[in-house]
Design a protein around this motif. Structure first.
Motif, PDB file in Angstrom:
ATOM      1  N   LEU A  32       0.931  -1.221   0.025  1.00 23.83           N
ATOM      2  CA  LEU A  32      -0.017  -0.009  -0.052  1.00 23.83           C
ATOM      3  C   LEU A  32       0.845   1.296  -0.067  1.00 23.83           C
ATOM      4  CD1 LEU A  32      -3.044  -1.326   2.397  1.00 23.83           C
ATOM      5  CD2 LEU A  32      -3.175  -0.553   0.064  1.00 23.83           C
ATOM      6  N   PRO A  33       1.914   1.487   0.822  1.00 25.19           N
ATOM      7  CA  PRO A  33       2.747   2.463   0.684  1.00 25.19           C
ATOM      8  C   PRO A  33       3.363   2.927  -0.782  1.00 25.19           C
ATOM      9  CG  PRO A  33       3.426   1.583   2.932  1.00 25.19           C
ATOM     10  CD  PRO A  33       2.257   0.689   1.752  1.00 25.19           C
ATOM     11  N   ALA A  34       3.702   1.686  -1.416  1.00 24.21           N
ATOM     12  CA  ALA A  34       4.044   1.849  -2.980  1.00 24.21           C
ATOM     13  C   ALA A  34       3.250   2.468  -3.743  1.00 24.21           C
ATOM     14  CB  ALA A  34       4.779   0.487  -3.258  1.00 24.21           C
ATOM     15  N   LEU A  35       2.079   1.734  -3.315  1.00 21.15           N
ATOM     16  CA  LEU A  35       1.022   2.058  -4.290  1.00 21.15           C
ATOM     17  C   LEU A  35       0.267   3.545  -4.106  1.00 21.15           C
ATOM     18  CD1 LEU A  35      -1.116  -1.221  -4.269  1.00 21.15           C
ATOM     19  CD2 LEU A  35      -0.023  -0.220  -6.106  1.00 21.15           C
ATOM     20  N   LEU A  36       0.487   4.119  -3.005  1.00 25.08           N
ATOM     21  CA  LEU A  36       0.070   5.354  -2.580  1.00 25.08           C
ATOM     22  C   LEU A  36       0.978   6.525  -3.216  1.00 25.08           C
ATOM     23  CD1 LEU A  36      -0.966   5.202   1.145  1.00 25.08           C
ATOM     24  CD2 LEU A  36      -2.236   5.857  -0.447  1.00 25.08           C
ATOM     25  N   ALA A  37       2.313   6.103  -3.144  1.00 24.30           N
ATOM     26  CA  ALA A  37       3.542   6.828  -3.828  1.00 24.30           C
ATOM     27  C   ALA A  37       3.165   6.909  -5.402  1.00 24.30           C
ATOM     28  CB  ALA A  37       4.760   6.404  -3.234  1.00 24.30           C
ATOM     29  N   LEU A  38       2.785   5.938  -5.866  1.00 25.88           N
ATOM     30  CA  LEU A  38       2.533   5.563  -7.270  1.00 25.88           C
ATOM     31  C   LEU A  38       1.159   6.254  -7.643  1.00 25.88           C
ATOM     32  CD1 LEU A  38       4.049   2.017  -7.743  1.00 25.88           C
ATOM     33  CD2 LEU A  38       4.922   4.136  -8.713  1.00 25.88           C
ATOM     34  N   HIS A  39       0.427   7.042  -6.960  1.00 23.39           N
ATOM     35  CA  HIS A  39      -0.696   7.583  -7.005  1.00 23.39           C
ATOM     36  C   HIS A  39      -1.954   6.574  -7.728  1.00 23.39           C
ATOM     37  CE1 HIS A  39       0.724  11.587  -6.417  1.00 23.39           C
ATOM     38  NE2 HIS A  39       1.788  11.348  -7.109  1.00 23.39           N
ATOM     39  N   ALA A  40      -1.877   5.317  -7.267  1.00 23.57           N
ATOM     40  CA  ALA A  40      -2.762   4.453  -7.917  1.00 23.57           C
ATOM     41  C   ALA A  40      -4.063   4.502  -7.991  1.00 23.57           C
ATOM     42  CB  ALA A  40      -2.160   2.874  -7.345  1.00 23.57           C
ATOM     43  N   ASP A  41      -5.134   4.226  -8.682  1.00 25.97           N
ATOM     44  CA  ASP A  41      -6.499   4.056  -8.370  1.00 25.97           C
ATOM     45  C   ASP A  41      -6.758   2.789  -8.415  1.00 25.97           C
ATOM     46  OD1 ASP A  41      -6.903   7.022  -8.607  1.00 25.97           O
ATOM     47  OD2 ASP A  41      -6.817   6.496 -10.946  1.00 25.97           O
ATOM     48  N   LEU A  42      -7.976   2.501  -7.602  1.00 28.05           N
ATOM     49  CA  LEU A  42      -8.560   1.175  -7.627  1.00 28.05           C
ATOM     50  C   LEU A  42      -9.995   0.972  -8.132  1.00 28.05           C
ATOM     51  CD1 LEU A  42      -7.920   0.425  -3.674  1.00 28.05           C
ATOM     52  CD2 LEU A  42      -6.427   0.345  -5.657  1.00 28.05           C
ATOM     53  N   LEU A  43      -9.918   0.197  -9.024  1.00 27.52           N
ATOM     54  CA  LEU A  43     -11.111   0.022  -9.882  1.00 27.52           C
ATOM     55  C   LEU A  43     -12.062  -0.968  -9.311  1.00 27.52           C
ATOM     56  CD1 LEU A  43      -9.268   1.369 -11.881  1.00 27.52           C
ATOM     57  CD2 LEU A  43     -10.124   0.105 -13.772  1.00 27.52           C
ATOM     58  N   TRP A  44     -13.465  -0.729  -8.990  1.00 24.42           N
ATOM     59  CA  TRP A  44     -14.409  -1.563  -8.136  1.00 24.42           C
ATOM     60  C   TRP A  44     -15.389  -1.574  -9.062  1.00 24.42           C
ATOM     61  CZ3 TRP A  44     -13.046  -3.377  -3.450  1.00 24.42           C
ATOM     62  CH2 TRP A  44     -11.990  -2.960  -2.952  1.00 24.42           C
ATOM     63  N   PHE A  45     -15.845  -3.102  -8.982  1.00 19.50           N
ATOM     64  CA  PHE A  45     -17.261  -3.267  -9.831  1.00 19.50           C
ATOM     65  C   PHE A  45     -18.078  -3.064  -8.865  1.00 19.50           C
ATOM     66  CE2 PHE A  45     -20.366  -6.476 -11.294  1.00 19.50           C
ATOM     67  CZ  PHE A  45     -20.691  -5.982 -12.407  1.00 19.50           C
ATOM     68  N   ASN A  46     -19.243  -2.480  -8.878  1.00 18.43           N
ATOM     69  CA  ASN A  46     -20.301  -2.348  -7.908  1.00 18.43           C
ATOM     70  C   ASN A  46     -21.566  -2.965  -8.358  1.00 18.43           C
ATOM     71  OD1 ASN A  46     -21.203  -0.698  -9.979  1.00 18.43           O
ATOM     72  ND2 ASN A  46     -20.885   0.948  -8.947  1.00 18.43           N
ATOM     73  N   GLY A  47     -21.525  -3.983  -9.144  1.00 21.52           N
ATOM     74  CA  GLY A  47     -22.936  -4.573  -9.712  1.00 21.52           C
ATOM     75  C   GLY A  47     -23.291  -4.235 -11.120  1.00 21.52           C
ATOM     76  N   SER A  48     -22.992  -2.938 -11.436  1.00 20.55           N
ATOM     77  CA  SER A  48     -23.594  -2.489 -12.681  1.00 20.55           C
ATOM     78  C   SER A  48     -22.291  -1.709 -13.555  1.00 20.55           C
ATOM     79  CB  SER A  48     -24.620  -1.398 -12.532  1.00 20.55           C
ATOM     80  OG  SER A  48     -24.170  -0.370 -11.716  1.00 20.55           O
ATOM     81  N   GLN A  49     -21.408  -1.085 -12.736  1.00 19.58           N
ATOM     82  CA  GLN A  49     -20.289  -0.728 -13.617  1.00 19.58           C
ATOM     83  C   GLN A  49     -19.310  -0.702 -12.697  1.00 19.58           C
ATOM     84  OE1 GLN A  49     -21.550   3.323 -14.123  1.00 19.58           O
ATOM     85  NE2 GLN A  49     -21.911   3.841 -11.853  1.00 19.58           N
ATOM     86  N   THR A  50     -18.147  -0.098 -13.298  1.00 18.09           N
ATOM     87  CA  THR A  50     -16.477  -0.245 -12.704  1.00 18.09           C
ATOM     88  C   THR A  50     -16.458   1.253 -12.459  1.00 18.09           C
ATOM     89  OG1 THR A  50     -15.950  -2.087 -13.829  1.00 18.09           O
ATOM     90  CG2 THR A  50     -14.215  -0.810 -13.088  1.00 18.09           C
ATOM     91  N   GLU A  51     -16.149   1.416 -11.009  1.00 19.48           N
ATOM     92  CA  GLU A  51     -15.811   2.965 -10.723  1.00 19.48           C
ATOM     93  C   GLU A  51     -14.230   2.853 -10.415  1.00 19.48           C
ATOM     94  OE1 GLU A  51     -17.336   5.283  -6.654  1.00 19.48           O
ATOM     95  OE2 GLU A  51     -17.501   3.161  -6.831  1.00 19.48           O
TER      96      GLU A  51
END
Lengths: 327, 173
Positions: free
Chosen positions: A129-148
């Motif tokens: 997680l610290p590495a991903l924070l430093a890399l400005h990562a986004d998480l893609l979540w599928f919420n049942g109808s679309q990906t956010e």
């Protein structure tokens, strides 16, 4: 009845796609859990930290959730990619070295062959997680109808409130800030450039300050005491820009450290006063969770030392480069 | 999602996998640990029960050629895949030893021997991937295997010797 529930083995479900997985999680709710590598869950069940759920929803059979692909503006990592898969991926090594280094030092090879990046993130205290924070990562979540797409930092801030959600992490998206693709003008927008082991020639527009460090109670295969990550650009004149500093480790929720970022932003890497100011800022800003083995104070000092050393090494490396350039 | 598709299904009662080259069907709970499947269902006791939380490496096996902790791996995760245990390391046709096993014997890469099956599995995986590893690569590859006799000196010598033996056997072939 309760005992009967505890002793029964979970049923395993194999959804074919993310919609099925989401629907199963909605239907079974708290009686179920998404699972892929299962390495962390297994240890939680063994230690009694968590009870096995009645239903396991396996994500292994869902196509498209595993692998690393390079796009024009970002690196996309499937949530079911194993830590070993990232650790040995050439595109990840080139464009997200902080994450590769984090994956190299999480657990041991045998665990990394099973454990996934999605599981490490979902634990909310994973060392990636610290590495991903430093890399400005986004998480893609599928919420049942679309990906956010949700910035990792925002998700971490709200993760506790989303704990019962059926949302499914599908991908991690890492922007390619400051990276120039040599053939960019020929590339159609967001065309996939990378698949398998072939990477197109690329270059960096700017020099980078980039470091990930983990300290544990032994040299290898150790739970972290402190993890730190730092990334920023170094301008032509040697000033730091777009600096991101993050820290976590142990049970400390990883977070960005804004005060050290402010200290570093715009400063000359060669500034003699910089290291002292950075050390003080990290020490003040970082608020770790201590335990019987490593207290809060020790962790603060360790984080301050690690991040200051990272900047010092970078400054030293740059000075060496300049010296060799002159001669 | 296609509502009519019978895709949401619990695991079948039997899980089929390939253990040391043999197809087996195991009828037990899909979330049962591979370690217990091997030891209790298949009577293969080479993989050792020890920490049971993936820390010691005594239960190491190869899953599709890569080392994994059998205590962390669940049966359903092995469906359709190949599992190689310490019993399946040696070449079946010749009845001899794998170069890694031979090297552990020659170099005294064991004391009490409890960690040895896991060590040999990890070393085999390492040398299949990196035939001539650096010290750093050896350290990383064995970071998940613990020897409580602290016999690491002999183990590291064994890795080096195994690398040599593999080179010799491949040049002879």
């Amino acid at each position: 009845m309760k005992q009967e529930y505890r002793s029964s083995s979970p049923a395993v479900w194999y959804p074919h796609d993310t919609s099925e997985a989401w629907r199963l999680k909605e239907a079974f709710a708290a009686d179920s859990q998404y699972i892929a590598g299962g390495t962390l869950l297994r240890t939680w069940w063994e230690s009694g930290t968590a009870e096995p759920p009645r239903h396991l929803i396996s994500l292994n059979s869902i196509p498209g959730l595993s692998g690393v692909t390079l796009h024009e503006h970002y690196l996309m990592i499937g949530s079911q990619t194993t830590l070993a898969g990232i650790r040995y991926n050439t595109a990840a090594a080139r464009y997200a070295p902080l994450l590769v280094e984090a994956c190299r030092v999480i657990a041991a090879p045998s665990v990394r062959n099973l454990a996934t990046i999605g599981g490490n993130i979902s634990s909310m205290v994973g060392d990636s997680l610290p590495a991903l924070l430093a890399l400005h990562a986004d998480l893609l979540w599928f919420n049942g109808s679309q990906t956010e797409a949700v910035p990792l930092e925002a998700w971490l801030a709200e993760a506790e409130t989303r704990s019962g959600s059926a949302a499914l992490l599908t991908h991690i998206r890492i922007p390619l800030h400051g990276i120039r693709l040599k053939t960019a003008e020929e590339v159609v927008h967001e065309k996939r450039l990378y698949e398998g082991d072939d990477v197109l020639p690329v270059g960096y527009e700017v020099k980078r300050l980039s470091a990930y460090d983990k300290v544990g109670r032994r040299e290898a295969f150790t739970p972290s005491v402190v993890t730190t990550a730092i990334m920023g650009d170094i301008t032509e004149e040697g000033r730091l820009a777009n600096v991101c500093v993050a820290a976590g480790g142990g049970q400390t929720p990883p977070s960005r450290l804004r005060a050290p970022e402010s200290v570093l932003e715009g400063r000359l890497l060669s500034d003699a006063e910089l290291l002292h100011a950075l050390y003080e800022a990290v020490y003040t800003d970082f608020d770790p969770v201590g335990d019987a083995f490593a207290g809060r104070e020790y962790r603060r000092l360790t984080a301050a030392g690690l991040l200051t050393a990272a900047v010092w090494k970078s400054a030293k490396g740059m000075a060496r480069e300049e010296d060799s350039g002159c001669c | 999602m296609n509502e009519n598709r019978a895709a949401e299904r619990p695991a079948a009662p039997g899980t089929e996998l390939y253990v040391n080259g043999n197809r087996v069907t195991v009828c037990t709970e899909p979330s049962k640990r591979l370690l217990h499947v091997l030891r209790d269902e298949l009577q293969m006791t080479g993989a050792k029960r020890s920490c049971e939380i993936g820390r010691c490496g005594a239960c190491m096996v190869l899953l599709d050629g890569r080392p994994v902790n059998a205590c962390l791996t669940m049966l359903y995760q092995c469906g359709g895949r190949t599992v190689t245990t310490i019993e399946g390391i040696a070449p079946q046709e010749s009845g001899g030893l794998d170069p890694v096993q031979q090297a552990f014997l020659e170099e005294g890469g064991y004391q009490c021997g409890y960690c040895t099956p896991g060590m040999i599995i990890s070393v085999k995986a390492l040398l299949d991937f990196i035939p001539d590893p650096t010290d750093e690569e050896i350290t990383e590859a064995l970071s998940g295997n613990i020897c409580r006799c602290t016999g690491y000196g002999g183990i590291i010598r064994s890795v080096r010797r195994a690398s040599e033996l593999k080179k010799i056997s491949s040049s002879d072939a």
